[in-house]
Design a protein around this motif. Structure first.
Motif, PDB file in Angstrom:
ATOM      1  N   ALA A 125       0.848  -1.062  -0.154  1.00 30.28           N
ATOM      2  CA  ALA A 125      -0.163   0.057   0.222  1.00 30.28           C
ATOM      3  C   ALA A 125       0.738   1.263  -0.017  1.00 30.28           C
ATOM      4  CB  ALA A 125      -0.881   0.043   1.159  1.00 30.28           C
ATOM      5  N   LEU A 126       0.495   2.213  -0.667  1.00 27.76           N
ATOM      6  CA  LEU A 126       1.136   3.398  -0.939  1.00 27.76           C
ATOM      7  C   LEU A 126       1.119   4.355   0.411  1.00 27.76           C
ATOM      8  CD1 LEU A 126       2.725   5.036  -3.137  1.00 27.76           C
ATOM      9  CD2 LEU A 126       0.662   6.295  -3.653  1.00 27.76           C
ATOM     10  N   ASP A 127       2.359   4.878   0.804  1.00 28.15           N
ATOM     11  CA  ASP A 127       2.167   5.631   1.991  1.00 28.15           C
ATOM     12  C   ASP A 127       3.542   6.608   1.733  1.00 28.15           C
ATOM     13  OD1 ASP A 127       2.757   6.917   4.619  1.00 28.15           O
ATOM     14  OD2 ASP A 127       2.946   5.051   5.720  1.00 28.15           O
ATOM     15  N   LEU A 128       2.867   7.971   1.653  1.00 29.71           N
ATOM     16  CA  LEU A 128       4.123   8.913   1.502  1.00 29.71           C
ATOM     17  C   LEU A 128       4.112   9.852   2.457  1.00 29.71           C
ATOM     18  CD1 LEU A 128       2.747  10.042  -2.269  1.00 29.71           C
ATOM     19  CD2 LEU A 128       4.898   8.491  -1.711  1.00 29.71           C
ATOM     20  N   SER A 129       3.961   9.387   3.835  1.00 26.32           N
ATOM     21  CA  SER A 129       4.057   9.990   5.140  1.00 26.32           C
ATOM     22  C   SER A 129       5.560  10.676   5.201  1.00 26.32           C
ATOM     23  CB  SER A 129       3.475   9.442   6.166  1.00 26.32           C
ATOM     24  OG  SER A 129       4.177   8.290   6.488  1.00 26.32           O
ATOM     25  N   GLY A 130       6.463  10.076   4.325  1.00 22.44           N
ATOM     26  CA  GLY A 130       7.744  10.423   4.937  1.00 22.44           C
ATOM     27  C   GLY A 130       8.164  11.403   3.958  1.00 22.44           C
ATOM     28  N   ILE A 131       7.509  11.915   3.132  1.00 22.66           N
ATOM     29  CA  ILE A 131       7.857  13.067   2.251  1.00 22.66           C
ATOM     30  C   ILE A 131       6.946  13.958   1.710  1.00 22.66           C
ATOM     31  CG2 ILE A 131       7.127  11.552   0.150  1.00 22.66           C
ATOM     32  CD1 ILE A 131       9.801  12.541  -1.176  1.00 22.66           C
ATOM     33  N   ALA A 132       5.605  13.786   1.725  1.00 21.32           N
ATOM     34  CA  ALA A 132       4.515  14.584   1.178  1.00 21.32           C
ATOM     35  C   ALA A 132       4.393  15.923   2.014  1.00 21.32           C
ATOM     36  CB  ALA A 132       3.209  14.002   1.442  1.00 21.32           C
ATOM     37  N   LYS A 133       4.736  15.693   3.533  1.00 21.53           N
ATOM     38  CA  LYS A 133       4.580  17.025   4.075  1.00 21.53           C
ATOM     39  C   LYS A 133       5.838  18.283   3.753  1.00 21.53           C
ATOM     40  CE  LYS A 133       5.767  16.589   8.605  1.00 21.53           C
ATOM     41  NZ  LYS A 133       5.680  16.426  10.018  1.00 21.53           N
ATOM     42  N   GLY A 134       6.826  17.517   3.418  1.00 15.78           N
ATOM     43  CA  GLY A 134       7.955  18.503   2.900  1.00 15.78           C
ATOM     44  C   GLY A 134       7.506  19.248   1.691  1.00 15.78           C
ATOM     45  N   TYR A 135       6.753  18.305   0.876  1.00 14.47           N
ATOM     46  CA  TYR A 135       6.367  18.819  -0.455  1.00 14.47           C
ATOM     47  C   TYR A 135       5.086  20.012  -0.309  1.00 14.47           C
ATOM     48  CZ  TYR A 135       3.856  19.357  -4.963  1.00 14.47           C
ATOM     49  OH  TYR A 135       3.359  19.699  -6.249  1.00 14.47           O
ATOM     50  N   ALA A 136       4.301  19.590   0.738  1.00 11.79           N
ATOM     51  CA  ALA A 136       3.373  20.485   1.062  1.00 11.79           C
ATOM     52  C   ALA A 136       4.031  21.934   1.326  1.00 11.79           C
ATOM     53  CB  ALA A 136       2.452  20.184   2.232  1.00 11.79           C
ATOM     54  N   VAL A 137       4.958  21.737   1.974  1.00 11.59           N
ATOM     55  CA  VAL A 137       5.930  23.206   2.473  1.00 11.59           C
ATOM     56  C   VAL A 137       6.186  23.722   1.031  1.00 11.59           C
ATOM     57  CG1 VAL A 137       7.947  24.153   3.603  1.00 11.59           C
ATOM     58  CG2 VAL A 137       6.606  22.650   4.703  1.00 11.59           C
ATOM     59  N   ASP A 138       7.022  23.005   0.183  1.00 11.88           N
ATOM     60  CA  ASP A 138       7.459  23.627  -1.094  1.00 11.88           C
ATOM     61  C   ASP A 138       6.345  23.923  -1.869  1.00 11.88           C
ATOM     62  OD1 ASP A 138      10.278  22.918  -0.762  1.00 11.88           O
ATOM     63  OD2 ASP A 138       9.908  21.013  -1.443  1.00 11.88           O
ATOM     64  N   LEU A 139       5.245  23.482  -2.019  1.00  8.18           N
ATOM     65  CA  LEU A 139       4.147  23.864  -2.958  1.00  8.18           C
ATOM     66  C   LEU A 139       3.576  25.135  -2.461  1.00  8.18           C
ATOM     67  CD1 LEU A 139       2.319  22.901  -5.281  1.00  8.18           C
ATOM     68  CD2 LEU A 139       0.675  22.082  -3.760  1.00  8.18           C
ATOM     69  N   ALA A 140       3.321  25.352  -1.185  1.00  9.83           N
ATOM     70  CA  ALA A 140       2.904  26.816  -0.424  1.00  9.83           C
ATOM     71  C   ALA A 140       3.858  27.715  -0.818  1.00  9.83           C
ATOM     72  CB  ALA A 140       2.584  26.541   0.856  1.00  9.83           C
ATOM     73  N   ALA A 141       5.215  27.385  -0.540  1.00 15.61           N
ATOM     74  CA  ALA A 141       6.175  28.401  -0.736  1.00 15.61           C
ATOM     75  C   ALA A 141       6.456  28.861  -2.202  1.00 15.61           C
ATOM     76  CB  ALA A 141       7.724  27.746  -0.342  1.00 15.61           C
ATOM     77  N   GLU A 142       6.301  28.108  -3.138  1.00 15.44           N
ATOM     78  CA  GLU A 142       6.214  28.547  -4.478  1.00 15.44           C
ATOM     79  C   GLU A 142       5.144  29.276  -4.646  1.00 15.44           C
ATOM     80  OE1 GLU A 142       8.796  28.146  -6.563  1.00 15.44           O
ATOM     81  OE2 GLU A 142       9.649  26.892  -4.893  1.00 15.44           O
ATOM     82  N   TRP A 143       3.861  29.117  -4.330  1.00 15.92           N
ATOM     83  CA  TRP A 143       2.672  30.008  -4.492  1.00 15.92           C
ATOM     84  C   TRP A 143       3.208  31.202  -3.781  1.00 15.92           C
ATOM     85  CZ3 TRP A 143      -0.360  32.692  -0.962  1.00 15.92           C
ATOM     86  CH2 TRP A 143      -1.591  33.054  -1.760  1.00 15.92           C
ATOM     87  N   LEU A 144       3.607  31.026  -2.518  1.00 19.79           N
ATOM     88  CA  LEU A 144       4.149  32.448  -1.954  1.00 19.79           C
ATOM     89  C   LEU A 144       5.094  33.366  -2.725  1.00 19.79           C
ATOM     90  CD1 LEU A 144       4.432  31.316   1.724  1.00 19.79           C
ATOM     91  CD2 LEU A 144       2.764  33.143   0.969  1.00 19.79           C
ATOM     92  N   LEU A 145       5.908  32.678  -3.514  1.00 24.08           N
ATOM     93  CA  LEU A 145       6.966  33.355  -4.381  1.00 24.08           C
ATOM     94  C   LEU A 145       6.305  34.010  -5.520  1.00 24.08           C
ATOM     95  CD1 LEU A 145       9.879  30.929  -3.874  1.00 24.08           C
ATOM     96  CD2 LEU A 145       9.856  33.343  -2.862  1.00 24.08           C
ATOM     97  N   ALA A 146       5.185  33.355  -6.091  1.00 23.10           N
ATOM     98  CA  ALA A 146       4.563  33.732  -7.233  1.00 23.10           C
ATOM     99  C   ALA A 146       3.581  34.969  -7.073  1.00 23.10           C
ATOM    100  CB  ALA A 146       3.573  32.470  -7.991  1.00 23.10           C
ATOM    101  N   GLN A 147       3.202  35.106  -5.686  1.00 21.74           N
ATOM    102  CA  GLN A 147       2.507  36.102  -5.278  1.00 21.74           C
ATOM    103  C   GLN A 147       3.237  37.278  -5.126  1.00 21.74           C
ATOM    104  OE1 GLN A 147      -0.655  35.657  -5.646  1.00 21.74           O
ATOM    105  NE2 GLN A 147      -0.148  33.797  -6.397  1.00 21.74           N
ATOM    106  N   GLY A 148       4.849  37.243  -5.043  1.00 26.97           N
ATOM    107  CA  GLY A 148       5.633  38.215  -4.781  1.00 26.97           C
ATOM    108  C   GLY A 148       6.094  38.481  -3.297  1.00 26.97           C
ATOM    109  N   VAL A 149       5.618  37.280  -2.583  1.00 22.72           N
ATOM    110  CA  VAL A 149       6.108  37.344  -1.176  1.00 22.72           C
ATOM    111  C   VAL A 149       7.519  36.754  -1.341  1.00 22.72           C
ATOM    112  CG1 VAL A 149       5.651  36.649   1.136  1.00 22.72           C
ATOM    113  CG2 VAL A 149       3.675  36.951  -0.474  1.00 22.72           C
ATOM    114  N   ARG A 150       8.511  37.535  -0.958  1.00 22.13           N
ATOM    115  CA  ARG A 150       9.803  37.103  -1.228  1.00 22.13           C
ATOM    116  C   ARG A 150      10.424  36.745   0.236  1.00 22.13           C
ATOM    117  NH1 ARG A 150      13.572  34.840  -1.287  1.00 22.13           N
ATOM    118  NH2 ARG A 150      15.410  35.090  -2.549  1.00 22.13           N
ATOM    119  N   HIS A 151      10.083  37.129   1.297  1.00 18.59           N
ATOM    120  CA  HIS A 151      10.763  36.958   2.721  1.00 18.59           C
ATOM    121  C   HIS A 151       9.743  36.200   3.638  1.00 18.59           C
ATOM    122  CE1 HIS A 151      13.752  39.669   1.111  1.00 18.59           C
ATOM    123  NE2 HIS A 151      12.838  40.498   0.989  1.00 18.59           N
TER     124      HIS A 151
END
Length: 287
Positions: A125-151
């Motif tokens: 059975a698929l279990d991504l608990s060891g990596i998906a949380k980090g990806y969620a940080v990246d996905l939200a961070a990339e959205w922030l950068l796209a909105q012009g939030v640099r810091h």
């Protein structure tokens, strides 16, 4: 994801919290083992052998997961969902004793990157608990950068990514979490366009017969790790990669973990039996 998140941002636009949460919702809808309606849960419910087309976000995480699995020679395994459930660390809920039959019962997860699809073979059975949380940080961070939030400094359950600098001109300083009962002082890391993730075998566990069992599993033995590693921390540009590699290094003994970190050029610190073991890239960051 069963945890909390926080954001410290310089001059964020209105509605920034809703946008960050929307990014998290994408990850939950595709990769959560706790949400019965998620794509991952549907894949695990369907009979083995069926190919499932997956969205771009899930395909991206699977590509990284299988890359780390190959590079770590199996220390990271995205197909341990049956195992984590049987030991009480999955969506099925906690257990009070060591399971009599906790193996994956054969099979694996197959990912076809070219066609962006995945399937289970056998009872894996698929279990991504060891990596998906980090990806969620990246996905939200990339959205922030796209909105012009640099810091900003963004965190989910101890996985952090810092971009730019604080208003006082300093980088985003964070202390690495140390395992309980370890007398070592915590490392302080400057997250300037960097991420850090820590995998700790002490974070979730249960006791049976006077013995503690960790939520960190060795795919080779299909049992909780007994290698003396209590935590592994990785600093990386990508929070997803830091998360996945910290999970993999926890499975290995300290010597093998640092050797692999050096081989992969990872900045890593492993705590085992009260001692620190650091990679060459980690030491280089001290200069």
């Amino acid at each position: 994801m069963g945890t909390c998140w926080s954001l410290h941002a310089v001059a964020p636009p209105e509605g920034v919290a809703r946008g960050v949460k929307a990014a998290f919702d994408v990850v939950i809808a595709q990769m959560s083992q706790w949400d019965a309606a998620s794509a991952l849960s549907r894949i695990n419910r369907d009979p083995p052998g069926i190919w499932h087309p997956v969205a771009a976000e899930l395909a991206h995480v699977l590509r990284a997961a299988f890359g780390i699995a190959q590079a770590s020679r199996g220390a990271f395994d995205p197909g341990l969902g049956r195992l984590t459930d049987a030991w009480g660390f999955g969506a099925a809920g906690p257990v009070g004793r060591v399971p009599a039959d906790a193996g994956t019962k054969g099979g694996a997860i197959e990912f076809d990157a070219a066609k962006q699809r995945v399937r289970r073979t056998g009872e894996a059975a698929l279990d991504l608990s060891g990596i998906a949380k980090g990806y969620a940080v990246d996905l939200a961070a990339e959205w922030l950068l796209a909105q012009g939030v640099r810091h900003f400094l963004l965190e989910i359950g101890g996985e952090l990514r810092g971009e730019g600098i604080r208003p006082d001109g300093q980088p985003w300083w964070v202390d690495v979490e140390m395992p309980p009962a370890v007398s070592l002082p915590p490392w302080r890391v400057a997250l300037h366009d960097l991420s850090v993730a820590t995998s700790g075998s002490y974070r979730r566990r249960f006791s049976d017969g006077g013995r503690d069992y960790s939520h960190s599993f060795d795919p080779a033995t299909e049992r909780p790790i007994v290698n003396g590693v209590s935590s592994a921390t990785v600093v990386h540009r990508s929070c997803m990669m830091a998360d996945g590699w910290a999970t993999a290094l926890t499975v290995l003994g300290p010597a093998a973990a640092i050797a692999l970190a050096d081989e992969q050029g990872l900045a890593a610190c492993v705590i085992a039996r009260g001692r620190e073991h650091v990679s060459r890239a980690w030491r280089a960051m001290l200069d």
